[in-house]
Design a protein around this motif. Structure first.
Motif, PDB file in Angstrom:
ATOM      1  N   ALA A 430      32.284  28.141  38.687  1.00  0.00           N
ATOM      2  CA  ALA A 430      33.017  28.563  37.459  1.00  0.00           C
ATOM      3  C   ALA A 430      32.472  29.825  37.018  1.00  0.00           C
ATOM      4  O   ALA A 430      33.499  30.737  36.633  1.00  0.00           O
ATOM      5  CB  ALA A 430      32.895  27.445  36.403  1.00  0.00           C
ATOM      6  N   ALA A 431      31.314  30.077  37.200  1.00  0.00           N
ATOM      7  CA  ALA A 431      30.878  31.368  36.656  1.00  0.00           C
ATOM      8  C   ALA A 431      31.767  32.544  37.561  1.00  0.00           C
ATOM      9  O   ALA A 431      31.847  33.646  37.050  1.00  0.00           O
ATOM     10  CB  ALA A 431      29.468  31.580  36.943  1.00  0.00           C
ATOM     11  N   MET A 435      33.982  35.582  36.051  1.00  0.00           N
ATOM     12  CA  MET A 435      33.399  37.038  36.117  1.00  0.00           C
ATOM     13  C   MET A 435      34.613  37.892  36.626  1.00  0.00           C
ATOM     14  O   MET A 435      34.903  39.056  36.297  1.00  0.00           O
ATOM     15  CB  MET A 435      32.375  37.142  36.739  1.00  0.00           C
ATOM     16  N   PHE A 436      35.317  37.251  37.693  1.00  0.00           N
ATOM     17  CA  PHE A 436      36.311  37.976  38.425  1.00  0.00           C
ATOM     18  C   PHE A 436      37.828  37.642  38.267  1.00  0.00           C
ATOM     19  O   PHE A 436      38.644  38.114  38.832  1.00  0.00           O
ATOM     20  CB  PHE A 436      36.131  37.977  39.881  1.00  0.00           C
ATOM     21  N   ARG A 437      37.990  36.585  36.930  1.00  0.00           N
ATOM     22  CA  ARG A 437      39.451  36.255  36.761  1.00  0.00           C
ATOM     23  C   ARG A 437      40.158  35.712  37.824  1.00  0.00           C
ATOM     24  O   ARG A 437      41.023  36.032  37.952  1.00  0.00           O
ATOM     25  CB  ARG A 437      39.934  37.281  35.887  1.00  0.00           C
ATOM     26  N   ASP A 448      41.009  40.098  47.886  1.00  0.00           N
ATOM     27  CA  ASP A 448      41.926  40.055  46.758  1.00  0.00           C
ATOM     28  C   ASP A 448      41.146  39.866  45.492  1.00  0.00           C
ATOM     29  O   ASP A 448      41.851  40.188  44.334  1.00  0.00           O
ATOM     30  CB  ASP A 448      42.796  38.621  46.787  1.00  0.00           C
ATOM     31  N   VAL A 449      39.834  39.574  45.620  1.00  0.00           N
ATOM     32  CA  VAL A 449      38.892  39.449  44.311  1.00  0.00           C
ATOM     33  C   VAL A 449      37.876  40.470  44.283  1.00  0.00           C
ATOM     34  O   VAL A 449      37.896  41.244  42.987  1.00  0.00           O
ATOM     35  CB  VAL A 449      38.422  38.175  44.544  1.00  0.00           C
ATOM     36  N   ILE A 450      37.333  40.819  45.376  1.00  0.00           N
ATOM     37  CA  ILE A 450      36.069  41.737  45.187  1.00  0.00           C
ATOM     38  C   ILE A 450      36.254  42.622  46.509  1.00  0.00           C
ATOM     39  O   ILE A 450      36.754  42.388  47.407  1.00  0.00           O
ATOM     40  CB  ILE A 450      34.808  41.050  45.066  1.00  0.00           C
ATOM     41  N   ASP A 451      35.303  43.827  46.466  1.00  0.00           N
ATOM     42  CA  ASP A 451      35.051  44.460  47.721  1.00  0.00           C
ATOM     43  C   ASP A 451      34.620  43.597  49.040  1.00  0.00           C
ATOM     44  O   ASP A 451      33.377  42.983  48.779  1.00  0.00           O
ATOM     45  CB  ASP A 451      34.307  45.705  47.408  1.00  0.00           C
ATOM     46  N   ARG A 474      37.733  46.559  38.723  1.00  0.00           N
ATOM     47  CA  ARG A 474      38.792  45.772  38.174  1.00  0.00           C
ATOM     48  C   ARG A 474      38.490  44.593  37.421  1.00  0.00           C
ATOM     49  O   ARG A 474      39.307  44.252  36.342  1.00  0.00           O
ATOM     50  CB  ARG A 474      39.406  45.095  39.663  1.00  0.00           C
ATOM     51  N   ALA A 475      37.284  44.080  37.264  1.00  0.00           N
ATOM     52  CA  ALA A 475      36.946  43.074  36.688  1.00  0.00           C
ATOM     53  C   ALA A 475      36.061  43.548  35.355  1.00  0.00           C
ATOM     54  O   ALA A 475      35.777  42.912  34.228  1.00  0.00           O
ATOM     55  CB  ALA A 475      35.765  42.039  37.161  1.00  0.00           C
TER      56      ALA A 475
END
Length: 564
Positions: A430-431, A435-437, A448-451, A474-475
């Motif tokens: 969940a964390a 953090m990254f929505r 699609d979320v992080i590098d 982005r976050a």
């Protein structure tokens, strides 16, 4: 009243492997705090756990000190089991007898001499097997029957074993003035001897007699050859092997009698079920050790079983035999059933325990045997009786451990994500989602979320673990992050610790610090200007103010440009 402990655990060596529990035929092992304890009231002293324990954590009641006292008295008699020939090579056998004499035994006799009388008494009782009879030469079996098989006790022939008969003959012949010490490969003989304390001074295994030789510096190669006192009749030296008692009793006529010779616990159980259900007459000669006495747990471990059998057969064929006819009556044995099973457990109690130990659902009752019990039901009964611990179930403990691990991951304040070889997200907590929505994005490509670069480096196997601090625009967060490879699963894990608040706090402190310095400088310049205008009036106070403001500037980390 608790029975004498014959087999016990060396707790310092016990490694909680359940091996002894798995092999114990009567489940006389009690698990407590991860230690395997032997319950003397349940134990039949078969020695299976002693032979099978990989850590050598099982030991047995020593007869060495009692034997030493008998030897020191000058009237000790060595009673040697016929299986001795299996553990010593041809050139060693007569030297073994010589070594016993050098150790201090006044007489050295072969127990097979009295095995003949035992066999002939069994034949007298059983005849041509019109009824069912079970022979009683094996003490591990008789103790098993007395504790666990009431239906077998009534079929036992009321005849003592060759060891007891031999000891009784010595007692009668020498009016109790000699001290018999039995030497053989059987641990159960130690328990059997406790029933006849007036007849036997000690029971030694071949392991123990070898240690006594070693203590005295006695080596067989340096001993003179010697012969047994007395002589053996018939086929009595066959006793250590399956069917030896019956072969001694019936000789070549054995084929005319219906017999059964089960070896090992499994064969014995199967034979008993068949014999007891049948109405046919039969003579059963059970041997608790698979392979006979040659496989006894107190034998020499450095001798291969097949070599031992070959040596014994060779000895039987070559050893002299007393050709005299006739036999003596032997002592009568009394066998009583004293159940060791404990009180019955109800089905409701069993189901309740299964539920309590995570086996309420029948699908979870794997009956894997990892705990040492053949089924989850048997293990539940053992837990109720205090013989087992709930934590012994490996599948349940693994499932609980996995649940705890999942719980730790889910409740962690740090973001955790796991990706597969194709860089797709297979799990996130969940964390990480917050953090990254990206909550609910399992299956998405990690890019699609992080590098994805750290994960790609792990996949290329250029690095096994990566630690770094990086910003995620982005976050809108900055994280200290750790990436590592799960080699067996071929998965990659990322752990993210949010440093954004700490980073922002440091930035605000730096801004406040700079603002404070500037304000202090402005105040100092203003104060100096006023000092010039009011020099006469503020001379002393100005100096003090200047020093105070200087300290303020320095404390704030600045440089006072008005001072040289």
């Amino acid at each position: 009243m608790s029975e004498t402990q014959v087999v016990f655990t060396l707790t310092a060596k016990c490694m909680d492997c359940y091996r002894c529990l798995k092999v114990c035929p009567v489940k006389a092992i009690k698990m407590k705090d991860g230690q395997a304890q032997v319950d003397p009231n349940l134990c039949i002293a078969c020695g299976t756990c002693v032979r099978e324990c990989p850590q050598k954590a099982k030991a047995y009641l020593s007869g060495v000190e009692s034997a030493k006292r008998a030897i020191e008295s000058g009237s000790a008699v060595a009673m040697v089991a016929p299986s001795f020939a299996a553990f010593y090579d041809k050139w060693e056998r007569l030297r073994f007898i010589g070594a016993l004499r050098r150790l201090g035994f006044k007489l050295v006799e072969e127990t097979a001499e009295h095995a003949y009388d035992v066999s002939m008494n069994v034949k007298t009782i059983a005849g041509n097997a019109k009824r069912k009879h079970i022979c009683t030469a094996c003490p591990a079996f008789t103790q098993f029957a007395e504790k666990y098989r009431e239906d077998a006790v009534e079929l036992l022939t009321p005849v003592v074993s060759p060891m007891i008969q031999h000891a009784n003959e010595i007692f009668m012949k020498y009016s109790g003035m000699m001290k018999p010490v039995f030497i053989g490969p059987c641990i159960a003989k130690k328990k059997e001897a406790l029933k006849y304390p007036q007849l036997l001074e000690a029971v030694l295994t071949f392991e123990e007699i070898e240690k006594m030789f070693e203590e005295k510096g006695i080596e067989l190669k340096n001993c003179e050859e010697s012969f047994f006192d007395g002589g053996v009749k018939g086929h009595a030296r066959w006793y250590p092997l399956g069917g030896g008692l019956l072969k001694t009793a019936y000789g070549d006529d054995i084929s005319a009698v219906k017999t059964c010779v089960p070896e090992g616990f499994t064969e014995i159980e199967d034979a008993l079920e068949s014999v007891i259900e049948s109405d046919e007459g039969i003579i059963v000669e059970p041997l608790f050790c698979k392979g006979g006495c040659v496989k006894g747990p107190g034998g020499r471990k450095d001798v291969n079983f097949y070599v031992a059998k070959k040596r014994l057969a060779e000895y039987i064929e070559s050893a002299p035999v007393n050709g005299e006819a006739g036999f003596k009556p032997v002592m009568k044995a009394e066998f009583l059933f004293k159940s060791a099973k404990g009180a019955d457990i109800t089905e409701a109690e069993i189901e309740k325990m299964l539920e309590k130990t995570g086996k309420g659902n029948p699908a979870q009752r794997l009956n894997c045997g990892a705990c040492g019990y053949e089924s989850c039901r048997e293990k539940a009964i053992a837990v109720i009786r205090g013989m087992a611990e709930p934590e012994m179930c490996m599948p349940v403990m693994r499932r609980l451990a996995e649940q705890r691990t999942d719980r730790i991951i889910e409740t962690s304040p740090n973001g955790i994500v796991i990706v597969d070889r194709e860089m797709k997200i297979i799990k996130m907590n969940a964390a990480f989602g917050a953090m990254f929505r990206c909550a609910g994005r399992q299956g998405a490509h990690v890019s699609d979320v992080i590098d994805p670069l750290p994960f790609e480096k792990l996949a290329s196997e250029t690095e096994d673990m990566i630690q770094e601090t990086a910003a995620h625009p982005r976050a809108g967060i900055t994280c200290h992050q750790i990436f590592y490879r799960m080699k067996e699963e071929n998965h990659y894990v990322g752990i993210f610790v949010d440093l954004t608040r700490l980073t922002n706090t440091d930035k605000r402190l730096a801004e406040l610090k700079e603002k404070t310095i500037n304000q202090a400088k402005q105040l100092l310049e203003h104060q100096l200007k006023m000092a010039q205008d009011m020099a006469l009036y503020l001379g002393e106070n100005t100096a003090k103010s200047e020093e105070l403001l200087h300290r303020l500037v320095v404390a704030a980390g600045g440089k006072d440009e008005n001072r040289k």
